[in-house]
Enzyme design. Structure first.
Site, PDB file in Angstrom:
ATOM      1  CG  HIS A  54      -1.870   1.152   1.259  1.00 15.05           C
ATOM      2  ND1 HIS A  54      -2.199   1.772   2.435  1.00 15.05           N
ATOM      3  CD2 HIS A  54      -2.495   1.843   0.266  1.00 15.05           C
ATOM      4  CE1 HIS A  54      -3.013   2.798   2.161  1.00 15.05           C
ATOM      5  NE2 HIS A  54      -3.209   2.854   0.856  1.00 15.05           N
ATOM      6  CB  CYS A 104       0.485   2.009   7.983  1.00 13.03           C
ATOM      7  SG  CYS A 104       2.175   2.290   8.548  1.00 13.03           S
ATOM      8  CG  HIS A 105      -3.093   2.892   5.929  1.00  5.73           C
ATOM      9  ND1 HIS A 105      -1.853   2.805   5.352  1.00  5.73           N
ATOM     10  CD2 HIS A 105      -3.268   4.199   6.263  1.00  5.73           C
ATOM     11  CE1 HIS A 105      -1.275   3.997   5.325  1.00  5.73           C
ATOM     12  NE2 HIS A 105      -2.110   4.864   5.864  1.00  5.73           N
ATOM     13  N   GLY A 106      -4.067  -1.140   8.410  1.00  2.03           N
ATOM     14  CA  GLY A 106      -4.777  -2.390   8.662  1.00  2.03           C
ATOM     15  C   GLY A 106      -4.704  -3.445   7.567  1.00  2.03           C
TER      16      GLY A 106
END
Ligand code: FES
Length: 171
Positions: free
Chosen positions: A102, A120-122
């Site tokens: 990502h 960071c964003h799962g």
């Protein structure tokens, strides 16, 4: 002037928010560091040679190649075999560049769940590096490698890597 005060408040809020995020991240970083276990390796001229003979199943080893973290995970028998596995004798390994596809954070390995989780964003990846949850758009990337007996040479494109590359499996 009112605008200035608001600007400063926004800045303070942002600074505090950042500080809280850093403090909150420390235990996660510590847990991540503890679970990283490098194998004996030799670095020379852009190559890293890793001796896999002492690797243990379901224990993530993080090596370094050209400044990047490289995940080396010896798969346990209950993990699904995958075309992206590096096969050495009767053992299967997941080898990948340890950067989330990502935005480049370093995912942690959750041994109990057999998966990589990106704080960071799962985003999540399975034990073959396939993205299974969240925003990562593609699997963990496989670096050029060559199998040399029980050793893995990172940075050299051996026949096993070229086969994966041709099949579009490395990214
Ligand atoms: S950087 Fe890993 S989910 Fe965003």
């Amino acid at each position: 002037m009112g605008k200035d005060v608001k600007g400063r408040r926004d800045f303070m809020g942002m600074a505090l928010g950042g500080f809280t995020a850093i403090v909150g991240g420390i235990p996660a970083l510590y847990a991540m560091k503890r679970s990283w276990d490098p194998l004996p390796s030799v670095k020379a001229a852009g190559f890293t040679t890793v001796d896999l003979s002492g690797a243990q199943e379901n224990v993530l080893n993080v090596e370094k190649w050209r400044g990047k973290p490289i995940f080396v995970l010896k798969k346990s028998k209950d993990m699904k075999a995958d075309d992206r596995d590096v096969v050495i004798g009767s053992d299967r390994y997941h080898v990948s560049i340890g950067l989330c596809t990502h935005l480049g954070c370093i995912p942690a390995y959750v041994a109990d769940d057999h998966k990589f989780k990106c704080a960071c964003h799962g985003g999540e990846f399975d034990s073959s590096g396939h993205q299974i949850f969240g925003p990562p758009p593609s699997p963990l990337e496989i670096p050029p490698f060559k199998v040399d007996g029980t050793k893995l040479v990172l940075g050299e494109a051996g026949p096993e890597y070229k086969k994966m590359l041709d099949a579009g499996l490395t990214v």
